[in-house]
Design a protein around this motif. Sequence first.
Motif, short mmCIF file in Angstrom:
data_model
loop_
_atom_site.label_atom_id
_atom_site.label_comp_id
_atom_site.label_asym_id
_atom_site.label_seq_id
_atom_site.Cartn_x
_atom_site.Cartn_y
_atom_site.Cartn_z
N ARG A 77 0.76 -1.18 -0.10
CA ARG A 77 -0.03 -0.20 0.22
C ARG A 77 0.76 1.40 0.06
NH1 ARG A 77 -5.15 1.01 3.90
NH2 ARG A 77 -5.37 3.34 3.26
N ARG A 78 0.34 2.17 -0.79
CA ARG A 78 1.30 3.20 -1.06
C ARG A 78 0.41 4.42 -1.45
NH1 ARG A 78 2.02 -0.38 -4.46
NH2 ARG A 78 1.84 0.32 -6.85
N PRO A 79 0.85 5.72 -1.20
CA PRO A 79 0.01 7.03 -1.53
C PRO A 79 0.09 7.13 -2.88
CG PRO A 79 1.41 7.31 0.23
CD PRO A 79 1.96 6.41 -0.13
N PHE A 80 -1.00 7.62 -3.57
CA PHE A 80 -1.07 7.85 -4.95
C PHE A 80 -1.54 9.54 -4.93
CE2 PHE A 80 -3.34 8.74 -9.08
CZ PHE A 80 -2.56 8.09 -9.89
N ALA A 81 -2.41 9.70 -4.53
CA ALA A 81 -2.67 11.30 -4.54
C ALA A 81 -3.30 11.69 -3.22
CB ALA A 81 -3.80 11.69 -5.62
N ASP A 82 -2.84 13.02 -2.82
CA ASP A 82 -3.17 13.51 -1.38
C ASP A 82 -3.74 14.82 -1.69
OD1 ASP A 82 -3.06 14.58 1.15
OD2 ASP A 82 -1.66 13.45 1.76
N PHE A 83 -4.95 14.89 -1.41
CA PHE A 83 -5.99 16.12 -1.52
C PHE A 83 -6.07 16.69 0.05
CE2 PHE A 83 -7.12 12.87 -4.69
CZ PHE A 83 -6.79 13.66 -5.74
N THR A 84 -5.51 16.51 0.98
CA THR A 84 -5.63 16.78 2.40
C THR A 84 -5.48 18.33 2.55
OG1 THR A 84 -3.68 16.25 2.94
CG2 THR A 84 -5.42 14.68 3.46
N SER A 85 -4.74 19.08 1.60
CA SER A 85 -4.26 20.38 1.69
C SER A 85 -5.40 21.25 1.25
CB SER A 85 -3.10 20.79 1.06
OG SER A 85 -3.19 20.24 -0.33
N ASP A 86 -6.10 20.85 0.21
CA ASP A 86 -7.14 21.77 -0.33
C ASP A 86 -8.42 21.13 -0.03
OD1 ASP A 86 -7.19 19.63 -2.12
OD2 ASP A 86 -6.46 20.66 -3.75
N ARG A 87 -8.58 20.06 0.74
CA ARG A 87 -9.77 19.36 1.05
C ARG A 87 -10.79 18.82 0.00
NH1 ARG A 87 -8.67 17.35 5.59
NH2 ARG A 87 -10.70 17.29 6.43
N GLN A 88 -10.13 18.67 -1.13
CA GLN A 88 -10.99 18.16 -2.29
C GLN A 88 -11.56 16.70 -2.00
OE1 GLN A 88 -10.03 18.94 -6.68
NE2 GLN A 88 -8.08 19.25 -5.67
N ARG A 89 -12.65 16.54 -2.39
CA ARG A 89 -13.32 14.85 -2.22
C ARG A 89 -13.23 14.06 -3.42
NH1 ARG A 89 -18.90 16.82 0.31
NH2 ARG A 89 -18.47 18.90 -0.66
N PRO A 90 -12.07 13.52 -3.61
CA PRO A 90 -12.16 12.67 -4.76
C PRO A 90 -12.97 11.43 -4.72
CG PRO A 90 -10.36 12.10 -3.04
CD PRO A 90 -11.14 13.41 -2.72
N ASP A 91 -13.83 11.12 -5.89
CA ASP A 91 -14.77 10.29 -5.85
C ASP A 91 -14.66 9.02 -6.64
OD1 ASP A 91 -17.31 9.18 -5.55
OD2 ASP A 91 -18.41 11.00 -5.54
#
Length: 291
Positions: A184-198
């Motif tokens: 398991r590894r990070p692919f994309a991180d949206f925590t800074s702009d709080r986007q909600r990937p669906d």
Amino acid sequence: MTTRVEVAYQSNNRLGETPLWCGRTNRLWWVDIEEPTLHCLDPASGVHKQQSQAASFLGSCALCETGGLLLAVDLGLHHRRLPDVPLVALAQVEKGLDNRLNDGRVDQRGRLWIGTMDNALHRPNGSLYRVDPDGTVVRAFGDVIVSNGIAFSPQGTTLYFTDTRRHRTWSFDLDLDDGVLHNRRPFADFTSDRQRPDGTCIDQDGCIWMAFFGGGTIGRYTPGGRLDRVIELPVTNPTCLCFGGSELDTLYVTTAWKFLTDEQRAAEPLAGSLLAIEGVGKGLPENRFAL
């Protein structure tokens, strides 16, 4: 570059999700989770059919190798062979939690990978499961708030998984022989702009197309995790995507009006519609559950 976004069907879904292209029938399937309703569109003729389901939630659907659909009804999986024939239960995925089934996708060996999510949208009650063709349910991992964005690389050996409310997407190595996830590894991180990937889908180049709920856009990411294209939509809440059409070169996008105010809905007459975008790439045939 301007990309034209068309209306494939003005469906007014509260929470449209899980578009799937069936190459055998040249029809597009999708669900409205919270109504709950199964939709089918023949783009060539424009004929649209829908069928309400006796459930609280219709979380997602999958194509079956033997015909029909596998439906995620509340916390159970059921085979819909024909429209007027009762559903046949395959598996109860979870019990006793305030959860429901959400996004799911079939791998190259005909196994369904499907997640559960917290109905309150903030508790880490959910999990990701592998469901084998005989109905055996195997829990891959837990600590999930909202399972989403399940997709596979063109070779089938990488699984992508999103937790929308954690604002993150991960990738895993998938052993196709034993159906076990590794690395398991990070692919994309949206925590800074709080986007909600669906929801997500994969194109022939192995790029990951992702819908951003509340963000009014879809984006394409390279296999290395670099955002290389953004398409703005006429709606706030895109939910999921798939490639369809005879050449798999039409990108279909389901949308939702859930969480919109009355004023926003008046300003977004296409919220909840099925959208279509041409000329942005080609997809891969949908895997079928080996029931």
